[in-house]
Enzyme design. Structure first.
Site, PDB file in Angstrom:
ATOM      1  N   ARG A  51       0.854  -1.200   0.000  1.00  0.00           N
ATOM      2  CA  ARG A  51       0.000   0.000   0.000  1.00  0.00           C
ATOM      3  C   ARG A  51       0.883   1.242   0.000  1.00  0.00           C
ATOM      4  O   ARG A  51       0.588   2.241  -0.628  1.00  0.00           O
ATOM      5  CB  ARG A  51      -0.946  -0.001   1.215  1.00  0.00           C
ATOM      6  CG  ARG A  51      -1.705   1.310   1.348  1.00  0.00           C
ATOM      7  CD  ARG A  51      -2.942   1.298   2.260  1.00  0.00           C
ATOM      8  NE  ARG A  51      -2.926   0.362   3.338  1.00  0.00           N
ATOM      9  CZ  ARG A  51      -2.221   0.517   4.474  1.00  0.00           C
ATOM     10  NH1 ARG A  51      -1.479   1.589   4.668  1.00  0.00           N
ATOM     11  NH2 ARG A  51      -2.273  -0.406   5.419  1.00  0.00           N
ATOM     12  N   TYR A 103     -16.614  18.289 -13.390  1.00  0.00           N
ATOM     13  CA  TYR A 103     -17.214  16.971 -13.601  1.00  0.00           C
ATOM     14  C   TYR A 103     -18.278  16.720 -12.520  1.00  0.00           C
ATOM     15  O   TYR A 103     -18.055  17.039 -11.343  1.00  0.00           O
ATOM     16  CB  TYR A 103     -16.093  15.917 -13.548  1.00  0.00           C
ATOM     17  CG  TYR A 103     -16.562  14.502 -13.450  1.00  0.00           C
ATOM     18  CD1 TYR A 103     -17.375  13.961 -14.439  1.00  0.00           C
ATOM     19  CD2 TYR A 103     -16.190  13.698 -12.380  1.00  0.00           C
ATOM     20  CE1 TYR A 103     -17.815  12.650 -14.345  1.00  0.00           C
ATOM     21  CE2 TYR A 103     -16.617  12.380 -12.289  1.00  0.00           C
ATOM     22  CZ  TYR A 103     -17.445  11.871 -13.274  1.00  0.00           C
ATOM     23  OH  TYR A 103     -17.873  10.580 -13.180  1.00  0.00           O
ATOM     24  N   ASP A 177      -7.683  20.418 -12.763  1.00  0.00           N
ATOM     25  CA  ASP A 177      -7.980  19.112 -13.376  1.00  0.00           C
ATOM     26  C   ASP A 177      -7.620  19.206 -14.860  1.00  0.00           C
ATOM     27  O   ASP A 177      -8.251  19.943 -15.612  1.00  0.00           O
ATOM     28  CB  ASP A 177      -9.476  18.803 -13.169  1.00  0.00           C
ATOM     29  CG  ASP A 177      -9.866  17.420 -13.675  1.00  0.00           C
ATOM     30  OD1 ASP A 177      -9.205  16.901 -14.592  1.00  0.00           O
ATOM     31  OD2 ASP A 177     -10.859  16.865 -13.159  1.00  0.00           O
ATOM     32  N   LYS A 202      -8.922   8.363 -18.540  1.00  0.00           N
ATOM     33  CA  LYS A 202      -9.230   8.978 -19.832  1.00  0.00           C
ATOM     34  C   LYS A 202      -8.007   8.924 -20.758  1.00  0.00           C
ATOM     35  O   LYS A 202      -7.518   7.854 -21.059  1.00  0.00           O
ATOM     36  CB  LYS A 202      -9.742  10.398 -19.587  1.00  0.00           C
ATOM     37  CG  LYS A 202     -10.842  10.478 -18.521  1.00  0.00           C
ATOM     38  CD  LYS A 202     -12.060   9.694 -18.918  1.00  0.00           C
ATOM     39  CE  LYS A 202     -13.257   9.729 -18.002  1.00  0.00           C
ATOM     40  NZ  LYS A 202     -13.149   9.698 -16.592  1.00  0.00           N
TER      41      LYS A 202
HETATM   42  C1  LIG Z   1     -12.671  15.850 -15.887  1.00  0.00           C
HETATM   43  C2  LIG Z   1     -12.831  14.665 -14.986  1.00  0.00           C
HETATM   44  N1  LIG Z   1     -12.243  14.672 -13.777  1.00  0.00           N
HETATM   45  C3  LIG Z   1     -12.368  13.613 -12.942  1.00  0.00           C
HETATM   46  C4  LIG Z   1     -13.123  12.510 -13.280  1.00  0.00           C
HETATM   47  C5  LIG Z   1     -13.259  11.367 -12.302  1.00  0.00           C
HETATM   48  O1  LIG Z   1     -12.421  10.317 -12.697  1.00  0.00           O
HETATM   49  P1  LIG Z   1     -12.684   8.751 -12.413  1.00  0.00           P
HETATM   50  O2  LIG Z   1     -13.914   8.382 -13.182  1.00  0.00           O
HETATM   51  O3  LIG Z   1     -11.436   8.106 -12.884  1.00  0.00           O
HETATM   52  O4  LIG Z   1     -12.892   8.614 -10.945  1.00  0.00           O
HETATM   53  C6  LIG Z   1     -13.733  12.461 -14.523  1.00  0.00           C
HETATM   54  C7  LIG Z   1     -14.522  11.258 -14.916  1.00  0.00           C
HETATM   55  O5  LIG Z   1     -15.259  11.278 -15.879  1.00  0.00           O
HETATM   56  C8  LIG Z   1     -13.592  13.572 -15.409  1.00  0.00           C
HETATM   57  O6  LIG Z   1     -14.180  13.597 -16.623  1.00  0.00           O
END
Ligand SMILES: Cc1ncc(COP(=O)(O)O)c(C=O)c1O
Length: 385
Positions: A51, A103, A177, A202
């Protein structure tokens, strides 16, 4: 061995990795182990429990740190686990300024979980610097934003946001982000962000076959706190996912060049049609922040949103595609189409969606790396609905 002076393309393939010391394996092995042999009490090779550290995760962290131009990366089990780790840098009573078009899952995490632990938040359009300044209070410890946003593809000027935040709240952390842009197109740390984070699910992984997240920083203090949270809260990236992301980033530069090129072609093609009420893509001259996009981004990435202006028609269009798969997520080699109002942004209150222009007739495309001509033919067919 990669070095920071090398080009992005070389770092994609080599950063963080070296041939396996045991066998010489050129590709980083997947270290499936939960624990490590200790030669004596307190005598070990730096690995005690998986971990806390795993060599495959070390490699992907080194790779992603280099790609974002950062010193350290801390990898988590999902994008949201990475987001939560950043939020856990705050204490109850601290104030967070959150972009108004983050998101949906990020909003849900803040609103439904972190708020229960005393984190107070204000949502604001971070492209509006006066509104941002007005939202900052003496208790603001974190400003968290996405640029481009999902799915409206609005931009924030990261360098200008940095200036406002440092003036109004010198101790606040700016976290960006960068999931949509990827470090191929935009590097927030170089524009003044303290933390850059991703859903590696992604573009970084790029093949829609793993879930993961990462936070990258140049700030040793923040890196130590995030590594502590990674170990203490335990939402770590697994060895297999670490390997898959490493394999993904080896082609990040090649994939992103094609995503950028095809998405621009498709956005232009959509814009030329007369049966759509809006097309959103930062690479279009008609995008209200096109000048900022040119200044801040090298390319505009693979996400294009459009509105038919008619919810029933959108429903029919969404169900007619032959290549674009109707599915959540984005950033893979294959093209996807998503209906944000009912899928990714279902947890955002309808009134807030309406304010953003996120209508029930909006569709979001994740333009993959298939032949652009085939994707356009698929859109043409679907839009006949
Ligand atoms: C811009 C963005 N940030 C964060 C996330 C969250 O990521 P995860 O689905 O890997 O938890 C997403 C998921 O679609 C996203 O599009």
């Amino acid at each position: 061995m990669a070095s920071a002076s090398q080009h992005f393309d070389t770092l994609c393939i080599h950063a963080g990795q070296q041939p396996d010391p045991l066998s010489g394996a050129v590709m980083t092995p997947v270290y499936f182990t939960s624990t490590y042999l200790q030669e004596g009490l307190g005598k070990h090779k730096g690995f005690e429990y998986a971990r806390t550290r795993n060599p495959t995760r070390d490699a992907v962290q080194g790779n992603l740190a280099a790609l974002e131009g950062g010193k350290q990366a801390i990898a988590f089990a999902s994008g949201l686990a990475a987001t939560q780790a950043i939020l856990e840098l705050l204490d109850g009573g601290d104030h967070l300024v959150l972009g108004n078009n983050v998101y949906g899952g990020t909003f849900r995490l803040v609103d439904k979980i972190m708020a229960r632990f005393g984190i107070v938040y204000t949502q604001v359009d971070t492209s509006d610097l006066a509104a941002l300044k007005a939202a900052i209070t003496p208790k603001t410890k974190l400003v968290m934003l996405e640029t481009p946003t999902n799915p409206m593809l609005g931009l924030s000027d990261i360098a200008a946001v940095r200036t406002v935040v440092k003036e109004a709240a010198p101790n606040a952390i700016l976290a960006v982000d960068n999931t949509f842009a990827t470090p191929f197109n935009q590097q927030p740390l170089s524009l003044g962000a303290d933390l850059v984070f991703h859903s590696t699910t992604k573009y970084l992984n790029g093949h829609s076959d793993s879930i993961g997240g990462v936070v990258v920083t140049n700030n040793d203090d923040l890196a130590a706190k995030l590594a502590f949270i990674q170990n203490a809260a335990g939402a770590i990236l697994s060895p297999m996912e670490s390997f898959l992301i490493l394999r993904g980033t080896k082609t990040l530069h090649l994939r992103m060049a094609r995503h950028n090129e095809s998405a621009l072609k498709i956005a232009r093609w959509l814009e030329a049609r007369t049966d759509l009420t809006a097309v959103y893509y930062p690479g279009l001259e008609s995008h209200p922040q096109h000048e900022l996009a040119n200044r801040q981004m090298k390319g505009f990435s693979g996400i294009v949103s459009f509105d038919t202006g008619d919810t029933e028609k959108t429903r029919r269009v969404a169900e007619r595609f032959k290549i674009f798969a109707l599915a959540e997520s984005l950033g893979g080699v294959e093209s996807l189409v998503c209906h944000p109002a009912s899928m990714t942004h279902g947890s955002v209150p309808a009134a807030d969606r309406a304010k953003l222009g996120l209508t029930d007739s909006l569709l979001r495309l994740s333009v993959g790396v298939e032949a652009a001509e085939d994707l356009i033919a698929d859109l043409e067919h679907a839009l006949k609905a």
